[in-house]
Write a protein that holds these residues in place. Structure first.
Motif, PDB file in Angstrom:
ATOM      1  N   GLY A  13       0.813  -1.213   0.000  1.00  0.00           N
ATOM      2  CA  GLY A  13       0.000   0.000   0.000  1.00  0.00           C
ATOM      3  C   GLY A  13       0.844   1.260   0.000  1.00  0.00           C
ATOM      4  O   GLY A  13       0.596   2.190  -0.772  1.00  0.00           O
ATOM      5  N   ARG A  14       1.838   1.297   0.873  1.00  0.00           N
ATOM      6  CA  ARG A  14       2.727   2.460   0.955  1.00  0.00           C
ATOM      7  C   ARG A  14       3.465   2.673  -0.365  1.00  0.00           C
ATOM      8  O   ARG A  14       3.542   3.786  -0.882  1.00  0.00           O
ATOM      9  CB  ARG A  14       3.726   2.265   2.094  1.00  0.00           C
ATOM     10  N   SER A  15       3.997   1.594  -0.934  1.00  0.00           N
ATOM     11  CA  SER A  15       4.760   1.711  -2.179  1.00  0.00           C
ATOM     12  C   SER A  15       3.879   2.080  -3.359  1.00  0.00           C
ATOM     13  O   SER A  15       4.278   2.863  -4.221  1.00  0.00           O
ATOM     14  CB  SER A  15       5.509   0.411  -2.460  1.00  0.00           C
ATOM     15  N   ILE A  16       2.671   1.542  -3.410  1.00  0.00           N
ATOM     16  CA  ILE A  16       1.753   1.891  -4.499  1.00  0.00           C
ATOM     17  C   ILE A  16       1.399   3.369  -4.426  1.00  0.00           C
ATOM     18  O   ILE A  16       1.391   4.076  -5.441  1.00  0.00           O
ATOM     19  CB  ILE A  16       0.515   0.985  -4.480  1.00  0.00           C
ATOM     20  N   ASP A  17       1.140   3.869  -3.219  1.00  0.00           N
ATOM     21  CA  ASP A  17       0.878   5.304  -3.059  1.00  0.00           C
ATOM     22  C   ASP A  17       2.088   6.123  -3.508  1.00  0.00           C
ATOM     23  O   ASP A  17       1.950   7.122  -4.213  1.00  0.00           O
ATOM     24  CB  ASP A  17       0.541   5.635  -1.604  1.00  0.00           C
ATOM     25  N   PHE A  18       3.285   5.687  -3.102  1.00  0.00           N
ATOM     26  CA  PHE A  18       4.517   6.371  -3.473  1.00  0.00           C
ATOM     27  C   PHE A  18       4.679   6.430  -4.986  1.00  0.00           C
ATOM     28  O   PHE A  18       4.871   7.499  -5.569  1.00  0.00           O
ATOM     29  CB  PHE A  18       5.713   5.658  -2.832  1.00  0.00           C
ATOM     30  N   LEU A  26       5.639  11.667 -14.929  1.00  0.00           N
ATOM     31  CA  LEU A  26       6.246  11.008 -16.092  1.00  0.00           C
ATOM     32  C   LEU A  26       5.198  10.448 -17.047  1.00  0.00           C
ATOM     33  O   LEU A  26       5.536   9.824 -18.050  1.00  0.00           O
ATOM     34  CB  LEU A  26       7.169   9.870 -15.618  1.00  0.00           C
ATOM     35  N   GLY A  27       3.921  10.654 -16.709  1.00  0.00           N
ATOM     36  CA  GLY A  27       2.839  10.180 -17.573  1.00  0.00           C
ATOM     37  C   GLY A  27       2.346   8.785 -17.244  1.00  0.00           C
ATOM     38  O   GLY A  27       1.520   8.233 -17.959  1.00  0.00           O
ATOM     39  N   TYR A  28       2.847   8.201 -16.151  1.00  0.00           N
ATOM     40  CA  TYR A  28       2.403   6.862 -15.751  1.00  0.00           C
ATOM     41  C   TYR A  28       1.170   6.969 -14.861  1.00  0.00           C
ATOM     42  O   TYR A  28       1.061   7.864 -14.018  1.00  0.00           O
ATOM     43  CB  TYR A  28       3.506   6.146 -14.976  1.00  0.00           C
ATOM     44  N   VAL A  29       0.228   6.031 -15.068  1.00  0.00           N
ATOM     45  CA  VAL A  29      -0.989   5.958 -14.270  1.00  0.00           C
ATOM     46  C   VAL A  29      -1.210   4.506 -13.852  1.00  0.00           C
ATOM     47  O   VAL A  29      -0.644   3.583 -14.445  1.00  0.00           O
ATOM     48  CB  VAL A  29      -2.216   6.459 -15.066  1.00  0.00           C
ATOM     49  N   ARG A  30      -2.055   4.332 -12.849  1.00  0.00           N
ATOM     50  CA  ARG A  30      -2.451   2.979 -12.436  1.00  0.00           C
ATOM     51  C   ARG A  30      -3.378   2.419 -13.502  1.00  0.00           C
ATOM     52  O   ARG A  30      -4.367   3.044 -13.855  1.00  0.00           O
ATOM     53  CB  ARG A  30      -3.159   3.023 -11.091  1.00  0.00           C
ATOM     54  N   LYS A  31      -3.049   1.225 -14.020  1.00  0.00           N
ATOM     55  CA  LYS A  31      -3.846   0.655 -15.105  1.00  0.00           C
ATOM     56  C   LYS A  31      -4.540  -0.651 -14.740  1.00  0.00           C
ATOM     57  O   LYS A  31      -5.581  -0.965 -15.298  1.00  0.00           O
ATOM     58  CB  LYS A  31      -2.968   0.412 -16.330  1.00  0.00           C
ATOM     59  N   VAL A  32      -3.948  -1.451 -13.855  1.00  0.00           N
ATOM     60  CA  VAL A  32      -4.492  -2.768 -13.565  1.00  0.00           C
ATOM     61  C   VAL A  32      -4.197  -3.122 -12.115  1.00  0.00           C
ATOM     62  O   VAL A  32      -3.210  -2.653 -11.540  1.00  0.00           O
ATOM     63  CB  VAL A  32      -3.900  -3.825 -14.525  1.00  0.00           C
ATOM     64  N   GLN A  33      -5.084  -3.919 -11.524  1.00  0.00           N
ATOM     65  CA  GLN A  33      -4.831  -4.408 -10.173  1.00  0.00           C
ATOM     66  C   GLN A  33      -5.220  -5.871 -10.104  1.00  0.00           C
ATOM     67  O   GLN A  33      -6.293  -6.267 -10.550  1.00  0.00           O
ATOM     68  CB  GLN A  33      -5.622  -3.598  -9.141  1.00  0.00           C
ATOM     69  N   HIS A  34      -4.304  -6.688  -9.566  1.00  0.00           N
ATOM     70  CA  HIS A  34      -4.521  -8.112  -9.311  1.00  0.00           C
ATOM     71  C   HIS A  34      -4.268  -8.313  -7.827  1.00  0.00           C
ATOM     72  O   HIS A  34      -3.108  -8.333  -7.404  1.00  0.00           O
ATOM     73  CB  HIS A  34      -3.557  -8.991 -10.115  1.00  0.00           C
ATOM     74  N   GLY A  35      -5.318  -8.382  -7.018  1.00  0.00           N
ATOM     75  CA  GLY A  35      -5.117  -8.483  -5.577  1.00  0.00           C
ATOM     76  C   GLY A  35      -4.408  -7.249  -5.069  1.00  0.00           C
ATOM     77  O   GLY A  35      -4.829  -6.127  -5.326  1.00  0.00           O
ATOM     78  N   GLU A  36      -3.272  -7.453  -4.383  1.00  0.00           N
ATOM     79  CA  GLU A  36      -2.497  -6.319  -3.869  1.00  0.00           C
ATOM     80  C   GLU A  36      -1.476  -5.800  -4.874  1.00  0.00           C
ATOM     81  O   GLU A  36      -0.745  -4.846  -4.590  1.00  0.00           O
ATOM     82  CB  GLU A  36      -1.761  -6.728  -2.595  1.00  0.00           C
ATOM     83  N   THR A  37      -1.397  -6.419  -6.036  1.00  0.00           N
ATOM     84  CA  THR A  37      -0.443  -6.002  -7.063  1.00  0.00           C
ATOM     85  C   THR A  37      -1.086  -4.968  -7.985  1.00  0.00           C
ATOM     86  O   THR A  37      -2.196  -5.170  -8.459  1.00  0.00           O
ATOM     87  CB  THR A  37       0.020  -7.215  -7.887  1.00  0.00           C
ATOM     88  N   VAL A  38      -0.361  -3.874  -8.217  1.00  0.00           N
ATOM     89  CA  VAL A  38      -0.864  -2.815  -9.097  1.00  0.00           C
ATOM     90  C   VAL A  38       0.111  -2.625 -10.249  1.00  0.00           C
ATOM     91  O   VAL A  38       1.330  -2.598 -10.052  1.00  0.00           O
ATOM     92  CB  VAL A  38      -1.043  -1.484  -8.325  1.00  0.00           C
ATOM     93  N   GLY A  39      -0.433  -2.524 -11.466  1.00  0.00           N
ATOM     94  CA  GLY A  39       0.368  -2.281 -12.655  1.00  0.00           C
ATOM     95  C   GLY A  39       0.220  -0.843 -13.122  1.00  0.00           C
ATOM     96  O   GLY A  39      -0.895  -0.309 -13.178  1.00  0.00           O
ATOM     97  N   PHE A  40       1.338  -0.226 -13.457  1.00  0.00           N
ATOM     98  CA  PHE A  40       1.380   1.143 -13.957  1.00  0.00           C
ATOM     99  C   PHE A  40       1.821   1.137 -15.418  1.00  0.00           C
ATOM    100  O   PHE A  40       2.571   0.254 -15.844  1.00  0.00           O
ATOM    101  CB  PHE A  40       2.405   1.978 -13.171  1.00  0.00           C
ATOM    102  N   GLY A  41       1.374   2.122 -16.166  1.00  0.00           N
ATOM    103  CA  GLY A  41       1.814   2.270 -17.548  1.00  0.00           C
ATOM    104  C   GLY A  41       1.541   3.694 -18.011  1.00  0.00           C
ATOM    105  O   GLY A  41       0.913   4.486 -17.313  1.00  0.00           O
ATOM    106  N   MET A  42       2.010   3.975 -19.214  1.00  0.00           N
ATOM    107  CA  MET A  42       1.795   5.308 -19.785  1.00  0.00           C
ATOM    108  C   MET A  42       0.305   5.526 -20.057  1.00  0.00           C
ATOM    109  O   MET A  42      -0.401   4.599 -20.428  1.00  0.00           O
ATOM    110  CB  MET A  42       2.571   5.451 -21.095  1.00  0.00           C
ATOM    111  N   GLU A  43      -0.124   6.744 -19.897  1.00  0.00           N
ATOM    112  CA  GLU A  43      -1.504   7.109 -20.207  1.00  0.00           C
ATOM    113  C   GLU A  43      -1.608   7.194 -21.723  1.00  0.00           C
ATOM    114  O   GLU A  43      -1.364   8.230 -22.323  1.00  0.00           O
ATOM    115  CB  GLU A  43      -1.855   8.451 -19.562  1.00  0.00           C
TER     116      GLU A  43
END
Length: 139
Positions: A13-18, A26-43
């Motif tokens: 949670g702390r790292s995802i917020d960070f 840099l243009g990265y946004v949260r795109k996908v979540q699998h359980g506690e795992t979050v994937g980021f990518g370019m918008e």
């Protein structure tokens, strides 16, 4: 050549917020979540994520199928992009022949349609993957 990388952290949670905050400029946004795992990518209007943050777990020798249900992964996960399913199969064969440990036979994954991959633990226990992901062309 790199399809995606997963950073394993002690407090997801702390790292995802960070990373949500520091990657935004840099243009990265949260795109996908699998359980506690979050994937980021370019918008960019696609579902493609190439940087993941996931909880750190101690047992690196569980299969990737178990990892998706109960996170069990080594410190680092790197997925290399493959040109086709045959390349994924050969990656898996060569990985085992070179001394890697089985961590997910070649096949379709249920992450989303068109995701074919194989997983090997390298000699240091890092989870390496070869993937051909046809869904990237859908966005």
């Amino acid at each position: 050549m790199i399809d995606h990388i997963t950073l394993h952290v002690d407090d997801a949670g702390r790292s995802i917020d960070f990373y949500t905050r520091v990657l935004a400029p840099l243009g990265y946004v949260r795109k996908v979540q699998h359980g506690e795992t979050v994937g980021f990518g370019m918008e960019d209007g696609t579902p493609r994520a190439d940087f993941y943050v996931s909880p750190r777990i101690t047992n690196a020798h569980e299969s990737v199928e178990t990892w998706r249900q109960e996170p069990t992964s080594p410190v680092t996960h790197i997925a290399f992009r493959a040109g086709d399913e045959t390349a994924v199969d050969r990656f898996h064969e060569e990985g085992l022949a070179a001394g890697g440990t089985e961590n997910g036979e070649p096949g379709m994954r249920d992450y989303h349609p068109g995701y074919y991959s194989a997983f090997i633990l390298d000699p240091d226990g890092n989870n390496i993957e070869a993937v051909v992901d046809w869904s990237h062309s859908l966005g």
